[in-house]
Design a protein around this motif. Structure first.
Motif, PDB file in Angstrom:
ATOM      1  N   MET A   1      42.240  49.225  16.541  1.00 46.26           N
ATOM      2  CA  MET A   1      42.340  47.847  16.924  1.00 46.26           C
ATOM      3  C   MET A   1      42.350  47.693  18.446  1.00 46.26           C
ATOM      4  SD  MET A   1      42.544  44.948  15.486  1.00 46.26           S
ATOM      5  CE  MET A   1      43.548  43.821  14.699  1.00 46.26           C
ATOM      6  N   THR A   2      43.067  48.576  19.135  1.00 49.55           N
ATOM      7  CA  THR A   2      43.108  48.533  20.591  1.00 49.55           C
ATOM      8  C   THR A   2      41.706  48.755  21.170  1.00 49.55           C
ATOM      9  OG1 THR A   2      45.313  49.479  20.466  1.00 49.55           O
ATOM     10  CG2 THR A   2      44.259  49.504  22.601  1.00 49.55           C
ATOM     11  N   PHE A   3      40.963  49.648  20.541  1.00 47.22           N
ATOM     12  CA  PHE A   3      39.618  49.943  20.999  1.00 47.22           C
ATOM     13  C   PHE A   3      38.735  48.689  20.939  1.00 47.22           C
ATOM     14  CE2 PHE A   3      35.245  51.179  19.912  1.00 47.22           C
ATOM     15  CZ  PHE A   3      34.900  51.810  21.109  1.00 47.22           C
TER      16      PHE A   3
ATOM     17  N   LEU B   1      39.739  45.569  21.028  1.00 46.86           N
ATOM     18  CA  LEU B   1      40.227  44.633  22.033  1.00 46.86           C
ATOM     19  C   LEU B   1      39.694  44.989  23.414  1.00 46.86           C
ATOM     20  CD1 LEU B   1      42.034  42.184  22.593  1.00 46.86           C
ATOM     21  CD2 LEU B   1      43.914  43.775  22.961  1.00 46.86           C
ATOM     22  N   VAL B   2      39.767  46.275  23.771  1.00 44.35           N
ATOM     23  CA  VAL B   2      39.259  46.738  25.072  1.00 44.35           C
ATOM     24  C   VAL B   2      37.754  46.493  25.154  1.00 44.35           C
ATOM     25  CG1 VAL B   2      38.884  48.799  26.494  1.00 44.35           C
ATOM     26  CG2 VAL B   2      41.105  48.409  25.429  1.00 44.35           C
ATOM     27  N   LEU B   3      37.036  46.789  24.087  1.00 49.49           N
ATOM     28  CA  LEU B   3      35.587  46.585  24.061  1.00 49.49           C
ATOM     29  C   LEU B   3      35.237  45.108  24.213  1.00 49.49           C
ATOM     30  CD1 LEU B   3      32.835  47.918  23.733  1.00 49.49           C
ATOM     31  CD2 LEU B   3      33.056  47.587  21.270  1.00 49.49           C
ATOM     32  N   THR B   4      35.965  44.228  23.553  1.00 47.10           N
ATOM     33  CA  THR B   4      35.729  42.789  23.652  1.00 47.10           C
ATOM     34  C   THR B   4      35.999  42.291  25.071  1.00 47.10           C
ATOM     35  OG1 THR B   4      36.383  42.560  21.335  1.00 47.10           O
ATOM     36  CG2 THR B   4      36.341  40.549  22.660  1.00 47.10           C
ATOM     37  N   VAL B   5      37.077  42.740  25.693  1.00 46.01           N
ATOM     38  CA  VAL B   5      37.384  42.354  27.077  1.00 46.01           C
ATOM     39  C   VAL B   5      36.290  42.865  28.024  1.00 46.01           C
ATOM     40  CG1 VAL B   5      39.008  42.683  28.985  1.00 46.01           C
ATOM     41  CG2 VAL B   5      39.860  42.163  26.696  1.00 46.01           C
ATOM     42  N   PHE B   6      35.858  44.108  27.818  1.00 46.80           N
ATOM     43  CA  PHE B   6      34.810  44.695  28.664  1.00 46.80           C
ATOM     44  C   PHE B   6      33.505  43.903  28.549  1.00 46.80           C
ATOM     45  CE2 PHE B   6      31.222  47.674  29.153  1.00 46.80           C
ATOM     46  CZ  PHE B   6      31.404  47.989  30.490  1.00 46.80           C
ATOM     47  N   VAL B   7      33.088  43.564  27.336  1.00 42.69           N
ATOM     48  CA  VAL B   7      31.866  42.784  27.118  1.00 42.69           C
ATOM     49  C   VAL B   7      32.018  41.395  27.746  1.00 42.69           C
ATOM     50  CG1 VAL B   7      30.409  41.705  25.351  1.00 42.69           C
ATOM     51  CG2 VAL B   7      31.119  44.084  25.097  1.00 42.69           C
ATOM     52  N   GLY B   8      33.177  40.796  27.614  1.00 44.97           N
ATOM     53  CA  GLY B   8      33.424  39.487  28.219  1.00 44.97           C
ATOM     54  C   GLY B   8      33.301  39.535  29.737  1.00 44.97           C
TER      55      GLY B   8
END
Length: 180
Positions: free
Chosen positions: A1-3, A5-12
């Motif tokens: 789940m953390t992965f 979240l980090v991926l979504t923030v990075f793409v954003g």
């Protein structure tokens, strides 16, 4: 789940950066469009009715040339050796200048160049016109507001006042004796 979240923030963040860069490019394109529009709307030289400014220079034969030396009706041409239309229209200008009764004082040719490549143009023009070789925006070019090549004008002066442009579109592609 953390992965995720980090991926979504990075793409954003990546999309935000892309958006900022795209907006910057759009702003620069608008600035360039405005500059190009301004350059296209500017006339290539002084227009009919414009008074030619003062200038002082020396012709290739060593004689002084200035606005006060342009007496009567004078054919004035600006050419650049690196300009293909100039190379094509130069012989016609020389023909028009020669048709003015063989008086070199009735024609002024300005060869605009940054290098030592004016010899061919000077050789073709010197028998029929006073020839000045100068760099871009030299004294004659500034006085005539010439920034496009070839530019051919007709000016007239009575010797007491500065010359005035009487024709800003002298046709070099029409045979002698034909009206444009």
């Amino acid at each position: 789940m953390t992965f995720l979240l980090v991926l979504t923030v990075f793409v954003g963040l990546l999309c935000t950066l892309d958006l900022l860069l795209t907006l910057g490019v759009i702003k620069r394109l608008r600035e360039h469009t405005e500059l190009l529009a301004a350059a296209r709307s500017a006339p290539p030289a002084a227009q009919v009715g414009d008074t030619i400014g003062e200038f002082h220079t020396v012709a290739v034969d060593g004689s002084p040339v200035g606005a006060d030396a342009l007496r009567g009706e004078t054919l004035v041409g600006f050419f650049s050796p690196t300009c293909r239309p100039c190379q094509e229209k130069l012989p016609r200008f020389a023909e028009l200048a020669a048709a003015r009764g063989g008086r070199r004082a009735g024609a002024l040719a300005v060869v605009v160049t940054e290098e030592d490549d004016a010899a061919e143009f000077v050789a073709a023009l010197e028998p029929v016109a006073r020839v000045v070789v100068e760099q871009r925006q030299g004294p004659v070019g500034r006085a005539f507001k010439a920034h496009s090549f070839p530019t051919v004008l007709m000016v007239e002066s009575d010797g007491e006042r500065l010359p005035v442009v009487t024709d800003s579109r002298v046709a070099l592609d029409v045979p002698a004796g034909t009206s444009a």
